[in-house]
Design a protein around this motif. Structure first.
Motif, mmCIF file in Angstrom:
data_model
loop_
_atom_site.group_PDB
_atom_site.id
_atom_site.type_symbol
_atom_site.label_atom_id
_atom_site.label_comp_id
_atom_site.label_asym_id
_atom_site.label_seq_id
_atom_site.Cartn_x
_atom_site.Cartn_y
_atom_site.Cartn_z
ATOM 1 N N ALA A 1 -0.277 -18.165 -24.339
ATOM 2 C CA ALA A 1 -0.581 -19.350 -23.425
ATOM 3 C C ALA A 1 0.330 -20.672 -23.711
ATOM 4 N N ALA A 2 0.465 -21.526 -22.862
ATOM 5 C CA ALA A 2 1.330 -22.705 -22.640
ATOM 6 C C ALA A 2 0.918 -23.764 -21.966
ATOM 7 N N ALA A 3 1.321 -24.840 -22.525
ATOM 8 C CA ALA A 3 0.836 -26.324 -21.968
ATOM 9 C C ALA A 3 1.574 -26.442 -20.798
ATOM 10 N N CYS A 4 1.011 -27.287 -19.657
ATOM 11 C CA CYS A 4 1.518 -27.553 -18.437
ATOM 12 C C CYS A 4 3.067 -28.163 -18.791
ATOM 13 N N GLU A 5 3.161 -29.158 -19.653
ATOM 14 C CA GLU A 5 4.254 -29.504 -19.754
ATOM 15 C C GLU A 5 5.566 -28.561 -20.059
ATOM 16 N N GLN A 6 5.040 -27.631 -21.237
ATOM 17 C CA GLN A 6 6.176 -26.814 -21.742
ATOM 18 C C GLN A 6 6.639 -25.947 -20.456
ATOM 19 N N VAL A 7 5.721 -25.597 -19.466
ATOM 20 C CA VAL A 7 6.283 -24.547 -18.594
ATOM 21 C C VAL A 7 7.026 -25.306 -17.263
ATOM 22 N N GLY A 8 6.810 -26.604 -17.393
ATOM 23 C CA GLY A 8 7.417 -27.783 -16.000
ATOM 24 C C GLY A 8 6.504 -27.400 -14.836
ATOM 25 N N CYS A 9 5.093 -27.407 -15.095
ATOM 26 C CA CYS A 9 3.843 -27.322 -13.938
ATOM 27 C C CYS A 9 4.204 -28.546 -13.047
ATOM 28 N N PRO A 10 4.395 -28.245 -11.883
ATOM 29 C CA PRO A 10 4.434 -29.405 -10.975
ATOM 30 C C PRO A 10 3.300 -30.063 -10.707
ATOM 31 N N ALA A 11 2.028 -29.427 -10.741
ATOM 32 C CA ALA A 11 0.766 -30.294 -10.867
ATOM 33 C C ALA A 11 0.575 -31.401 -12.028
ATOM 34 N N TRP A 12 1.199 -31.083 -13.250
ATOM 35 C CA TRP A 12 1.389 -31.990 -14.409
ATOM 36 C C TRP A 12 2.278 -32.939 -14.192
ATOM 37 N N ARG A 13 3.342 -32.411 -13.464
ATOM 38 C CA ARG A 13 4.631 -33.420 -13.243
ATOM 39 C C ARG A 13 3.996 -34.543 -12.146
ATOM 40 N N TYR A 14 3.363 -34.168 -11.169
ATOM 41 C CA TYR A 14 3.187 -34.865 -9.941
ATOM 42 C C TYR A 14 1.669 -35.333 -9.705
ATOM 43 N N GLY A 15 0.880 -34.668 -10.305
ATOM 44 C CA GLY A 15 -0.421 -34.751 -9.808
ATOM 45 C C GLY A 15 -0.791 -33.572 -8.871
ATOM 46 N N TRP A 16 -2.171 -33.392 -8.604
ATOM 47 C CA TRP A 16 -2.642 -32.385 -7.586
ATOM 48 C C TRP A 16 -3.764 -32.983 -6.934
ATOM 49 N N GLU A 17 -4.185 -32.062 -5.722
ATOM 50 C CA GLU A 17 -5.554 -32.688 -5.027
ATOM 51 C C GLU A 17 -6.231 -31.279 -5.206
ATOM 52 N N SER A 18 -7.528 -31.208 -5.188
ATOM 53 C CA SER A 18 -8.340 -30.016 -4.987
ATOM 54 C C SER A 18 -9.335 -30.419 -3.987
ATOM 55 N N ALA A 19 -9.222 -29.621 -2.888
ATOM 56 C CA ALA A 19 -10.378 -29.943 -1.944
ATOM 57 C C ALA A 19 -11.664 -29.034 -2.288
ATOM 58 N N ILE A 20 -12.691 -29.247 -2.360
ATOM 59 C CA ILE A 20 -13.892 -28.700 -2.635
ATOM 60 C C ILE A 20 -15.016 -28.705 -1.392
ATOM 61 N N ASP A 21 -15.603 -27.646 -1.168
ATOM 62 C CA ASP A 21 -16.436 -27.311 -0.182
ATOM 63 C C ASP A 21 -17.778 -27.525 -0.700
ATOM 64 N N GLU A 22 -18.689 -28.711 -1.051
ATOM 65 C CA GLU A 22 -19.800 -28.622 -1.707
ATOM 66 C C GLU A 22 -20.971 -28.177 -0.961
ATOM 67 N N SER A 23 -20.726 -27.491 0.280
ATOM 68 C CA SER A 23 -21.920 -27.364 1.179
ATOM 69 C C SER A 23 -22.279 -25.566 0.605
ATOM 70 N N THR A 24 -21.216 -25.180 -0.339
ATOM 71 C CA THR A 24 -21.348 -23.754 -0.760
ATOM 72 C C THR A 24 -21.908 -23.874 -2.286
ATOM 73 N N PRO A 25 -22.591 -22.861 -2.874
ATOM 74 C CA PRO A 25 -22.649 -22.933 -4.388
ATOM 75 C C PRO A 25 -21.620 -22.926 -5.134
ATOM 76 N N LEU A 26 -20.341 -22.213 -4.763
ATOM 77 C CA LEU A 26 -19.298 -22.032 -5.731
ATOM 78 C C LEU A 26 -18.642 -23.656 -5.732
ATOM 79 N N GLY A 27 -18.615 -24.306 -4.222
ATOM 80 C CA GLY A 27 -18.024 -25.432 -4.218
ATOM 81 C C GLY A 27 -19.025 -26.635 -5.244
ATOM 82 N N GLN A 28 -20.313 -26.305 -5.138
ATOM 83 C CA GLN A 28 -21.138 -27.404 -5.864
ATOM 84 C C GLN A 28 -20.836 -27.140 -7.369
#
Length: 156
Positions: A32-59
């Motif tokens: 297992a490795a941390a985001c910084e170790q593997v050069g994760c773009p989400a760690w480097r630049y940030g990211w967005e998650s779009a969630i559909d809260e009308s579904t049980p999974l989204g909630q």
């Protein structure tokens, strides 16, 4: 095929007079490795998650982000009714990263052998780099001392 080896053309000293510094990766081993170790773009630049809260999974996902994720984010709704979580850079993303471990070693001897059998393993790359740098400084100092002695004798 590995990298070409850098070896001296003329060997002046016995194998025991040398030290070999190496960085290797064991085959078929992932850790297992941390985001910084593997050069994760989400760690480097940030990211967005779009969630559909009308579904049980989204909630469940939205509840987790808001109450348990321990990440910094901004939240907004889209015209389509999705909740978009915008995460700042520099924090762990939600992916589980894996990498191959690196082994930082210093052993006595050269490619011809290790006469003492002594090998040191550094836990961190920074320690290996520091050891290597100090060794290089000692080599330069010893070389300068040797040159100084020979040149002084030559000119007497």
């Amino acid at each position: 095929m590995g990298r070409p080896m850098n070896r001296a053309d003329r060997l002046i000293l016995a194998p025991g007079a040398y030290q070999t510094y190496s960085i290797t990766q064991p085959r078929d081993t992932l850790i297992a490795a941390a985001c910084e170790q593997v050069g994760c773009p989400a760690w480097r630049y940030g990211w967005e998650s779009a969630i559909d809260e009308s579904t049980p999974l989204g909630q469940q996902q939205a509840r987790y982000i808001r109450t348990e994720s321990r990440r910094t984010y901004r939240e907004q709704k889209t015209a389509a009714g999705l909740t978009v979580f915008r995460f700042e850079s520099g924090q762990r993303c939600f992916a589980e990263h894996k990498t191959r471990p690196e082994l930082y070693a210093v052993r006595d001897g050269d490619w011809r052998g290790n006469p003492t059998g002594r090998t040191r393993r550094h836990q961190r790359a920074a320690d290996w780099v520091e050891d290597f740098g100090e060794h290089q400084i000692r080599l330069i100092e010893n070389q300068q001392k040797g040159r100084g002695g020979r040149s002084a004798q030559r000119f007497q």
